[in-house]
Design a protein around this motif. Sequence first.
Motif, PDB file in Angstrom:
ATOM      1  N   LEU A 153      28.050  43.234  30.667  1.00  0.00           N
ATOM      2  CA  LEU A 153      29.410  43.388  30.856  1.00  0.00           C
ATOM      3  C   LEU A 153      29.629  43.249  32.516  1.00  0.00           C
ATOM      4  O   LEU A 153      30.471  42.626  32.980  1.00  0.00           O
ATOM      5  CB  LEU A 153      29.965  44.682  30.617  1.00  0.00           C
ATOM      6  N   TYR A 154      28.682  43.522  33.510  1.00  0.00           N
ATOM      7  CA  TYR A 154      28.865  43.001  34.747  1.00  0.00           C
ATOM      8  C   TYR A 154      28.976  41.395  35.005  1.00  0.00           C
ATOM      9  O   TYR A 154      29.554  41.023  35.591  1.00  0.00           O
ATOM     10  CB  TYR A 154      27.361  43.545  35.543  1.00  0.00           C
ATOM     11  N   GLU A 155      27.860  40.925  34.300  1.00  0.00           N
ATOM     12  CA  GLU A 155      27.966  39.400  34.380  1.00  0.00           C
ATOM     13  C   GLU A 155      29.219  38.667  34.027  1.00  0.00           C
ATOM     14  O   GLU A 155      29.831  38.093  34.600  1.00  0.00           O
ATOM     15  CB  GLU A 155      26.947  38.744  33.508  1.00  0.00           C
ATOM     16  N   LEU A 184      33.322  51.080   8.138  1.00  0.00           N
ATOM     17  CA  LEU A 184      32.028  51.429   8.711  1.00  0.00           C
ATOM     18  C   LEU A 184      31.601  50.417  10.183  1.00  0.00           C
ATOM     19  O   LEU A 184      31.126  50.843  10.992  1.00  0.00           O
ATOM     20  CB  LEU A 184      30.826  51.075   7.831  1.00  0.00           C
ATOM     21  N   PHE A 185      32.179  49.150   9.990  1.00  0.00           N
ATOM     22  CA  PHE A 185      31.793  48.372  10.924  1.00  0.00           C
ATOM     23  C   PHE A 185      32.368  48.695  12.466  1.00  0.00           C
ATOM     24  O   PHE A 185      31.626  48.805  13.261  1.00  0.00           O
ATOM     25  CB  PHE A 185      32.441  46.931  10.667  1.00  0.00           C
ATOM     26  N   GLU A 186      33.554  49.241  12.379  1.00  0.00           N
ATOM     27  CA  GLU A 186      34.294  49.796  13.482  1.00  0.00           C
ATOM     28  C   GLU A 186      33.733  50.853  14.211  1.00  0.00           C
ATOM     29  O   GLU A 186      33.359  51.016  15.153  1.00  0.00           O
ATOM     30  CB  GLU A 186      35.753  49.803  13.104  1.00  0.00           C
ATOM     31  N   ARG A 187      33.351  51.707  13.184  1.00  0.00           N
ATOM     32  CA  ARG A 187      32.482  53.040  13.658  1.00  0.00           C
ATOM     33  C   ARG A 187      31.105  52.698  14.197  1.00  0.00           C
ATOM     34  O   ARG A 187      30.680  53.308  15.257  1.00  0.00           O
ATOM     35  CB  ARG A 187      32.177  54.046  12.408  1.00  0.00           C
ATOM     36  N   ILE A 188      30.482  51.716  13.935  1.00  0.00           N
ATOM     37  CA  ILE A 188      29.106  51.301  14.645  1.00  0.00           C
ATOM     38  C   ILE A 188      29.474  50.707  15.659  1.00  0.00           C
ATOM     39  O   ILE A 188      28.719  51.029  16.773  1.00  0.00           O
ATOM     40  CB  ILE A 188      28.731  50.356  13.706  1.00  0.00           C
ATOM     41  N   ILE A 189      30.191  49.887  15.853  1.00  0.00           N
ATOM     42  CA  ILE A 189      30.618  49.058  17.259  1.00  0.00           C
ATOM     43  C   ILE A 189      31.045  50.404  18.113  1.00  0.00           C
ATOM     44  O   ILE A 189      30.630  50.378  19.398  1.00  0.00           O
ATOM     45  CB  ILE A 189      31.701  48.200  17.153  1.00  0.00           C
ATOM     46  N   ASP A 190      31.904  51.296  17.728  1.00  0.00           N
ATOM     47  CA  ASP A 190      32.359  52.309  18.867  1.00  0.00           C
ATOM     48  C   ASP A 190      31.083  53.329  18.999  1.00  0.00           C
ATOM     49  O   ASP A 190      31.499  53.949  20.216  1.00  0.00           O
ATOM     50  CB  ASP A 190      33.704  53.256  18.019  1.00  0.00           C
ATOM     51  N   ARG A 191      30.128  53.114  18.388  1.00  0.00           N
ATOM     52  CA  ARG A 191      29.028  53.966  19.031  1.00  0.00           C
ATOM     53  C   ARG A 191      27.906  53.478  19.865  1.00  0.00           C
ATOM     54  O   ARG A 191      27.141  53.954  20.323  1.00  0.00           O
ATOM     55  CB  ARG A 191      28.119  54.469  17.794  1.00  0.00           C
ATOM     56  N   VAL A 192      28.374  52.163  20.042  1.00  0.00           N
ATOM     57  CA  VAL A 192      27.369  51.330  20.943  1.00  0.00           C
ATOM     58  C   VAL A 192      27.735  51.751  22.756  1.00  0.00           C
ATOM     59  O   VAL A 192      28.910  51.668  23.106  1.00  0.00           O
ATOM     60  CB  VAL A 192      27.493  49.834  20.776  1.00  0.00           C
ATOM     61  N   GLU A 193      26.795  52.199  23.321  1.00  0.00           N
ATOM     62  CA  GLU A 193      27.230  52.635  24.613  1.00  0.00           C
ATOM     63  C   GLU A 193      26.570  51.777  25.870  1.00  0.00           C
ATOM     64  O   GLU A 193      25.782  50.695  25.442  1.00  0.00           O
ATOM     65  CB  GLU A 193      26.091  54.086  25.007  1.00  0.00           C
ATOM     66  N   PRO A 194      27.286  51.675  26.986  1.00  0.00           N
ATOM     67  CA  PRO A 194      26.986  50.819  27.885  1.00  0.00           C
ATOM     68  C   PRO A 194      25.437  50.655  28.175  1.00  0.00           C
ATOM     69  O   PRO A 194      25.024  49.506  28.516  1.00  0.00           O
ATOM     70  CB  PRO A 194      27.628  51.278  29.249  1.00  0.00           C
ATOM     71  N   GLU A 195      24.572  51.821  28.336  1.00  0.00           N
ATOM     72  CA  GLU A 195      23.350  51.825  28.722  1.00  0.00           C
ATOM     73  C   GLU A 195      22.498  51.556  27.538  1.00  0.00           C
ATOM     74  O   GLU A 195      20.993  51.667  27.785  1.00  0.00           O
ATOM     75  CB  GLU A 195      23.005  52.854  29.482  1.00  0.00           C
ATOM     76  N   GLN A 196      22.917  51.233  26.371  1.00  0.00           N
ATOM     77  CA  GLN A 196      21.884  50.877  25.190  1.00  0.00           C
ATOM     78  C   GLN A 196      21.294  49.551  25.407  1.00  0.00           C
ATOM     79  O   GLN A 196      22.035  48.408  26.061  1.00  0.00           O
ATOM     80  CB  GLN A 196      22.673  50.945  23.761  1.00  0.00           C
ATOM     81  N   LEU A 197      20.090  49.396  25.078  1.00  0.00           N
ATOM     82  CA  LEU A 197      19.465  48.008  25.303  1.00  0.00           C
ATOM     83  C   LEU A 197      20.016  46.982  24.439  1.00  0.00           C
ATOM     84  O   LEU A 197      20.141  47.080  23.253  1.00  0.00           O
ATOM     85  CB  LEU A 197      18.074  48.260  24.589  1.00  0.00           C
ATOM     86  N   ALA A 198      20.239  45.903  25.165  1.00  0.00           N
ATOM     87  CA  ALA A 198      21.194  44.694  24.267  1.00  0.00           C
ATOM     88  C   ALA A 198      20.088  43.721  24.012  1.00  0.00           C
ATOM     89  O   ALA A 198      20.258  42.909  22.922  1.00  0.00           O
ATOM     90  CB  ALA A 198      22.353  44.244  25.074  1.00  0.00           C
ATOM     91  N   GLU A 200      30.814  47.694  44.189  1.00  0.00           N
ATOM     92  CA  GLU A 200      30.644  47.522  42.790  1.00  0.00           C
ATOM     93  C   GLU A 200      31.916  47.280  41.730  1.00  0.00           C
ATOM     94  O   GLU A 200      32.878  47.325  42.352  1.00  0.00           O
ATOM     95  CB  GLU A 200      30.271  49.032  42.176  1.00  0.00           C
ATOM     96  N   ILE A 201      31.665  46.712  40.889  1.00  0.00           N
ATOM     97  CA  ILE A 201      32.869  46.009  39.918  1.00  0.00           C
ATOM     98  C   ILE A 201      32.287  46.757  38.694  1.00  0.00           C
ATOM     99  O   ILE A 201      31.324  46.938  38.094  1.00  0.00           O
ATOM    100  CB  ILE A 201      32.927  44.616  39.625  1.00  0.00           C
ATOM    101  N   SER A 202      33.430  46.846  37.826  1.00  0.00           N
ATOM    102  CA  SER A 202      33.498  47.621  36.518  1.00  0.00           C
ATOM    103  C   SER A 202      34.064  46.843  35.578  1.00  0.00           C
ATOM    104  O   SER A 202      34.909  46.053  35.804  1.00  0.00           O
ATOM    105  CB  SER A 202      34.243  49.243  36.676  1.00  0.00           C
ATOM    106  N   SER A 203      33.785  47.421  34.427  1.00  0.00           N
ATOM    107  CA  SER A 203      34.411  46.343  33.083  1.00  0.00           C
ATOM    108  C   SER A 203      35.244  47.530  32.247  1.00  0.00           C
ATOM    109  O   SER A 203      35.028  48.806  32.073  1.00  0.00           O
ATOM    110  CB  SER A 203      33.340  45.878  32.136  1.00  0.00           C
ATOM    111  N   GLU A 204      36.222  46.883  31.686  1.00  0.00           N
ATOM    112  CA  GLU A 204      36.922  47.846  30.926  1.00  0.00           C
ATOM    113  C   GLU A 204      36.482  48.072  29.455  1.00  0.00           C
ATOM    114  O   GLU A 204      36.954  48.595  28.754  1.00  0.00           O
ATOM    115  CB  GLU A 204      38.206  47.190  30.526  1.00  0.00           C
ATOM    116  N   PHE A 205      35.261  47.377  29.163  1.00  0.00           N
ATOM    117  CA  PHE A 205      34.730  47.183  27.968  1.00  0.00           C
ATOM    118  C   PHE A 205      33.534  48.088  28.097  1.00  0.00           C
ATOM    119  O   PHE A 205      32.785  48.379  28.818  1.00  0.00           O
ATOM    120  CB  PHE A 205      34.436  45.660  27.496  1.00  0.00           C
TER     121      PHE A 205
END
Length: 606
Positions: free
Chosen positions: A208-210, A171-185, A4-9
């Motif tokens: 992020l995997y790609e 506001l913008f930074e707060r919205i970004i910080d709430r986005v989770e890895p398993e959220q639909l993109a 497995e590989i992981s992302s820092e993001f």
Amino acid sequence: MGAEISSEFRSIPDLLRYRVRQSEAGEAFRFPVDGQWHTLTWGQVWERARAIALGLHSLGVEAEQPCGILASTRVDWILADLGILCAGGATTTIYPTTTAEGCAYIVADSDSTVVFAENDEQVEKLRSMRDQLPNLRKVVTFDGTSDGNWVITLDELEERGRRLAASEAELFERIIDRVEPEQLATLIYTSGTTGNPKGVRLVHANWLYEAEAIHQVGELTIDDVQYLWLPLSHVFGKVLQVGQLREGFPTAVDGRVEKIVENLAAVRPTFVAGAPRIFEKVYNKVVLQAKEGGAAKYRIFRWACDVGLQASRLQRAGKRPGIALKVQYAIADKLVFRQLREKFGGRLRYFISGSAALAPDIAEFFHAAGILIVEGYGLTETSAASFVNRHDDYRLGTVGKPFPGTEVRIASDGEVLLRGGGVMRGYHNLPEETAETIDDEGWLHTGDIGELDGDFLRITDRKKDLIKTSGGKYVAPQSVEGKLKALTPYVGNVVVFGDQRPYCTALITLDEEAIVPWARENELGELTYEELTAHPKVTELIGEAIDVLNRGLDRHETIKRFTILGRDLTVENNEVTPSLKIKRKAVAENHGDAVARMYTDTVQSL
């Protein structure tokens, strides 16, 4: 292979933020406006993405809320996509060639509340189906006309976002910080061959995997320049976006297919991705130009190709050419190959081919000319890229080695099974179809037939497309079709039939760019394309190519009869997908009479 590989993001917005911090003043995108190329820096991309994201937030877009994009490939598509993701939403992709009914199905099935539409033509598709789209709150148009209510322009949306940013700076930074890895993109609707398309659910973790796998493969760097023309509604185009975010190279964006050759010379990219049909067309044009130069020029061209193939095959076998071949290749390069490379801008490191099988003969021709096409493989269901050849580690005729973190297994019936970070989270609202595709151990059943040669994967055909003749022999139609297209520039599309039949047949379309000059040279210049398809001389021309093809095939694979269709296969007639894959069932239905006639005694046999 399977580690497995992981992302820092945490998300694509988080990755974008990193890229901006690393390369704020660097060039991100190049795009045409009124015949001139304009640029956006990464800092400007951030500002535009923020304005679009906050504009969407003001419209009520929340976490995982789908928003559609109905447009051709252009920089606004990418900015809208980044804005949707930065708002916490999910992008639903819609091809601009989709009918009004098809658009309505995707918008309704995805529950998209906002759709970005390219122009008034695309807006009208949505307007005409508005009574079926009660949840579609707003249409944002790139070039179309605002009505100040249901339809607004992209500029108006961004202005809303800038006003919100001015009043709520964090506001913008707060919205970004709430986005989770398993959220639909992303919801990408596969075109399919029957019924309604299926929405493939790809989350931020998939992309992020790609991005991380591309980074670990190490083929792309910040010094590269990409020319991007592929449909961004297709997963192939999407994965190139995340690769760019991870590495930071500039991308020239222009989806106009008729501008490809002109743009290659202007942009001078170091890499370009494309579908096999594009490389087939380039090959056909090169062959035709050599023929049009007269008999002497064509003999030189064929000699250069023979010399190039000798050198290419030695190189791929790990051997060095002798002095005589080196001298011959230098002459061939000066007379033929260098001119071809210059047409691509002169600094191309390689092409990337995907979305369908590339005929090995086409790949060999380009390699002989000093142009490497690295073929890759993946599905919408695997976030596009799962395998790819490397520039220094490749085998023509294969799709390369797996991406880091991707596992592969060949089932007992030859089907390719994949497992890894790129695998989708399922089909939207279709749990039964999801369970049929991804088994209990997490293996995705691709539907492709393949074989492993060490770590290299070779795809032989689609499982459902394999032909079993009435004599019990199996035929891989894509292989036969690819060989024919490599033999003659006059063939456009080929569809081979023969399942449960005594022999194989083919429906063939002509390449109009190739056949029209041929017609002029053969005193048929006054005939229309449709008239040419029925002319005996054209039938003889294609028949000669099929004779050559058949000599290299096993007896049960040979094409016994063929029909030249009066028109090409089209997206509008549901015969090819927007990514140029043939829909075999639709072709068989649309041209059923022609197929049936090839299995009667009334059609001349080869």
